[in-house]
Scaffold this motif. Sequence first.
Motif, short mmCIF file in Angstrom:
data_model
loop_
_atom_site.label_atom_id
_atom_site.label_comp_id
_atom_site.label_asym_id
_atom_site.label_seq_id
_atom_site.Cartn_x
_atom_site.Cartn_y
_atom_site.Cartn_z
N LYS A 65 0.84 -1.21 0.00
CA LYS A 65 0.00 0.00 0.00
C LYS A 65 0.87 1.25 0.00
O LYS A 65 0.57 2.23 -0.70
N ASP A 66 1.94 1.24 0.80
CA ASP A 66 2.86 2.39 0.83
C ASP A 66 3.46 2.64 -0.56
O ASP A 66 3.53 3.78 -1.03
N MET A 67 3.88 1.57 -1.20
CA MET A 67 4.51 1.70 -2.51
C MET A 67 3.53 2.20 -3.55
O MET A 67 3.85 3.07 -4.38
N ASN A 68 2.31 1.68 -3.52
CA ASN A 68 1.29 2.11 -4.48
C ASN A 68 0.97 3.59 -4.30
O ASN A 68 0.80 4.33 -5.28
N ARG A 69 0.84 4.01 -3.04
CA ARG A 69 0.54 5.42 -2.75
C ARG A 69 1.68 6.32 -3.23
O ARG A 69 1.47 7.35 -3.87
N SER A 117 4.02 10.52 -9.25
CA SER A 117 3.84 10.68 -10.69
C SER A 117 2.96 11.88 -11.05
O SER A 117 2.64 12.07 -12.23
N CYS A 118 2.60 12.70 -10.08
CA CYS A 118 1.79 13.88 -10.37
C CYS A 118 2.61 14.88 -11.20
O CYS A 118 3.83 14.75 -11.33
N LYS A 119 1.95 15.88 -11.77
CA LYS A 119 2.64 16.89 -12.54
C LYS A 119 3.56 17.69 -11.61
O LYS A 119 3.21 17.98 -10.46
N LEU A 150 12.36 5.76 -11.74
CA LEU A 150 11.33 5.73 -12.78
C LEU A 150 9.98 5.34 -12.20
O LEU A 150 8.94 5.92 -12.55
N GLU A 151 10.00 4.37 -11.31
CA GLU A 151 8.75 3.88 -10.72
C GLU A 151 8.08 4.96 -9.86
O GLU A 151 6.87 5.17 -9.94
#
Length: 201
Positions: free
Chosen positions: A36-40, A46-48, A190-191
Motif C-alpha cells: 500500500k505504501d509503494m502504491n501510494r 507521478s503527479c505533474k 522511474l517507478e
Amino acid sequence: MDFHIGKTEVYGVEYAIKASGNPMRTVFNRDPLTEKDMNRATLLGSCKSGEGHDNYLKGCVVEFDITAPLFWWKEAQRYHWFDFVSSQSTMHCLLKFDLSNQCVSDTNKEIIAILERIKDEYNAISEDDKEAKKAKWRELVASTPVGFCLGATMVTNYQQLKTMYKQRRYHKLKEWHVFCDWVETLPHFLELTGVKKEEVK
C-alpha cells in the motif's frame, strides 16, 4: 576530458516512501513498508511537477561526483535544489591544471594554445611585480573557455531530478543525455516519479 558522473550514493528512499502517507495518518509510525505504501508513493510521485503531491520525493537524497564543462554548469545552476557540496576551484588550481586535458575535445585548439601562452606569461612575471601579476591572472581567468571542465560533489533529490529529467531529456547538449541516462539508473526513480524511460530522439 569528457562529461561524466562518478560515485553515487542514494539515501532515504524507503523512509520517504513511508513518509508519503503522513498526511492521512492519525497514528504516526515507522512500520515496515507495505505494498500500500509503494502504491501510494507511486501515485503521488507521478503527479505533474509543481502540484506538490510529490513533495515526499525530496526525502530521496542523492549525492554524486560529476565532472562537466562550464557551459553545462551554467545551465545546471538554474535549478533550485541542485547544490554544491564542494567543487574544484579555478582560483586555487587553474595554474596547476593540464589545460589541454581539462577541456572537452570540442574546444578549439587555438584557444587552448592562447590560454597556455597566457599561463606561461603569468609564470614569467616576477613575484615582486604584483600589479602585473594580478592583471595577467585576470586575463587568464577571463580567457578560460567554456569547454573547461570542473568536477564537483553535488547533492540533490528525486523531486528536483524529476524536473530536470523532464526538461532536459531531449536537450541539444549531449551532456544532458548522459545525465538523464544516469538518472534512470537511480533506485526506484522511474517507478516513483512516473517518468517514462525513452530513447533520446
